[in-house]
Design an enzyme around this catalytic site. Structure first.
Site, PDB file in Angstrom:
ATOM      1  N   ARG A 185       0.488   3.141  -8.545  1.00 31.52           N
ATOM      2  CA  ARG A 185      -0.806   2.099  -8.149  1.00 31.52           C
ATOM      3  C   ARG A 185      -1.242   1.660  -9.373  1.00 31.52           C
ATOM      4  O   ARG A 185      -1.905   2.365 -10.275  1.00 31.52           O
ATOM      5  CB  ARG A 185      -1.795   2.968  -7.432  1.00 31.52           C
ATOM      6  CG  ARG A 185      -1.378   3.772  -6.230  1.00 31.52           C
ATOM      7  CD  ARG A 185      -2.637   4.154  -5.641  1.00 31.52           C
ATOM      8  NE  ARG A 185      -2.030   4.972  -4.461  1.00 31.52           N
ATOM      9  CZ  ARG A 185      -2.022   4.754  -3.108  1.00 31.52           C
ATOM     10  NH1 ARG A 185      -1.696   3.409  -2.747  1.00 31.52           N
ATOM     11  NH2 ARG A 185      -1.379   5.573  -2.331  1.00 31.52           N
ATOM     12  N   ASP A 237       0.838   4.167   6.665  1.00 31.28           N
ATOM     13  CA  ASP A 237      -0.302   3.939   7.462  1.00 31.28           C
ATOM     14  C   ASP A 237      -0.473   3.250   8.530  1.00 31.28           C
ATOM     15  O   ASP A 237      -1.026   3.257   9.602  1.00 31.28           O
ATOM     16  CB  ASP A 237      -1.492   3.453   6.621  1.00 31.28           C
ATOM     17  CG  ASP A 237      -1.910   4.266   5.519  1.00 31.28           C
ATOM     18  OD1 ASP A 237      -1.521   5.574   5.657  1.00 31.28           O
ATOM     19  OD2 ASP A 237      -2.655   3.953   4.320  1.00 31.28           O
TER      20      ASP A 237
END
Ligand code: F6P
Length: 326
Positions: free
Chosen positions: A76, A132
Site C-alpha cells: 500500500r 472484499d
C-alpha cells in the site's frame, strides 16, 4: 480509441487476494500469445516509483495458478499518494516504453489509477482483485470465494466448541467498508446474527436475536461481525452485548488467514477469464476501464464508475439470513 499498447506492465497492489497469481499468469500468457511484451512490476505502485520490474516470459508464471499471495509482491504505497511519487512512476513507465498497464487490486488500487491519469497517458486497465468483493461493475472480485471458504471453515470449527460449551461466539471477518464476506460466511455458517457496515446495528436487536434463540431451545450462538459494522470492532461489540445481556461472549478474529491459501476454483477461473479479457481489451485500445464479470459475461466498467458507485448487498440474502436464524 488510442493506438493499442505493445509493451504492458502488470502489477498487484493493496491487500493480496487468493487468485492474484492466476490473474498474473493469465495476463502474461495471453499477452505473449497475442505478441505483446509483458513486464512484471514488483510491489505495485512502489515498484513503478523505484523502477523495480522484470521482463516476464511463459515460464515466469509456471506453477503459480494454485498459489495464494502474489509472486509480484504487493504494497500500500504512501509515496504514490503524492504528486511527486506519481510523477516518478510516470517517468519510469516512459523510460521503459511501457504503453499499457494492467493493475490487479481493490478500491485503493483503482483510486490510484484515477489519480495517475493526470500524470501518464498510456492505457490503463484494472482487474478486480480483493477479498472484499466491494467493487461495482463485477458480480465477484478475485479472492472473494476463497476468503469466504476460509471464514466458514473457521466458523464451522468454532461452532463445535460453541455447541460443546453452550457459549455465544462473536467472530470478526474482514470488511472495513463492505459486508459481503460477513453476509455470505454468516449464511453459509448458519450464524444467528450478522453485523455488516451497510446496515446500522442496534445492540438491543442483536441481543434479542440470540436471546430469542435460547428461549426456543438453542444452547449456543454464532454472531458474524464485519470489521466495519456500526458498533465498531468485535471487542467493542462484545462489551456492548455484555452491558445489555450480561453474557460473556467469546471473541474470535479470523483476520489475515482470510487472505491466504490456495485459491478455490471460482477465483482461479474468474482470474483466468478476466486476465485474458483485459489483454484482449488492451489490444482493442480500451483505456480507463475495469474488466469484470456480470451474469457470466466479461464486461467493462469505467474505473471512475467502479470506484465511485457503491456495490449493493443483496437484500434477499439479508432477509434469508434472519429467517433461517430463528
Ligand atoms: O482490502 C482487503 C482487506 O483485507 C480488508 O478486508 C481489510 O480491512 C484490510 O485489507 C486489511 O488491510 P491490512 O492488511 O493492510 O491491514
Amino acid at each position: 480509441m488510442a493506438s493499442a499498447a505493445k509493451k504492458i506492465g502488470v502489477f498487484t497492489s493493496g491487500g493480496d487476494a487468493p487468485g492474484m497469481n492466476a490473474a498474473i499468469r493469465a495476463v502474461v500468457r495471453s499477452g505473449i500469445y497475442y505478441g505483446l511484451e509483458v513486464v512484471g512490476i514488483i510491489r505495485g505502485y512502489e515498484g513503478m516509483i523505484n523502477g523495480n520490474a522484470q521482463v516476464m516470459n511463459l515460464r515466469s508464471v509456471s506453477n503459480i495458478i494454485q498459489k495464494g499471495g502474489t509472486i509480484l509482491k504487493t504494497s500500500r504505497s504512501t509515496e504514490f499518494m503524492t504528486t511527486e511519487g506519481r510523477d516518478k512512476a510516470a517517468i519510469f513507465l516512459k523510460k521503459e516504453n511501457i504503453d499499457g498497464i494492467i493493475a490487479i487490486g481493490g478500491n485503493g488500487t483503482l483510486t490510484g489509477l484515477l489519480e495517475f491519469r493526470k500524470h501518464w497517458d498510456g492505457q490503463m486497465i484494472a482487474l478486480p482483485g480483493t477479498i472484499d468483493n466491494d467493487l461495482y461493475g463485477t458480480d465477484y472480485t478475485i479472492g472473494f470465494f476463497t476468503a469466504v471458504q476460509t471464514a466458514i471453515e473457521a466458523i464451522d470449527k468454532i461452532r463445535d466448541t460453541a455447541d460443546a460449551h453452550e457459549r455465544v461466539f462473536l467472530i470478526e471477518v474482514m470488511g472495513r467498508h463492505a459486508g459481503f464476506i460477513a453476509l455470505d460466511s454468516g449464511i453459509a455458517g448458519g450464524a444467528e446474527s450478522i453485523l455488516i457496515p451497510e446496515v446500522d446495528t442496534e445492540v438491543n436487536r442483536c441481543a434479542t436475536m440470540f436471546l430469542d434463540g435460547f428461549k426456543k431451545g438453542k444452547t449456543s450462538s454464532i454472531i458474524v461481525v464485519a470489521e466495519g459494522n456500526s458498533l465498531g470492532r468485535v471487542t467493542n461489540v462484545a462489551n456492548r452485548l455484555k452491558e445489555t445481556t450480561g453474557i460473556d461472549a467469546k471473541v474470535v478474529i479470523i483476520g489475515h488467514v482470510q487472505r491466504g491459501g490456495s485459491p478455490m476454483v471460482g477465483d482461479r477461473v474468474l482470474a483466468s477469464k478476466l486476465g485474458v479479457y483485459a489483454v484482449e481489451m488492451m489490444i482493442e485500445g480500451q483505456d480507463n476501464v475495469m474488466a469484470g464479470e456480470i451474469n457470466g459475461q466479461c464486461t467493462l466498467t469505467s474505473i471512475d464508475d467502479a470506484v465511485n458507485n457503491r456495490k449493493l448487498i443483496d437484500p434477499f440474502k439479508l432477509k434469508i439470513a434472519s429467517i433461517l436464524a430463528i
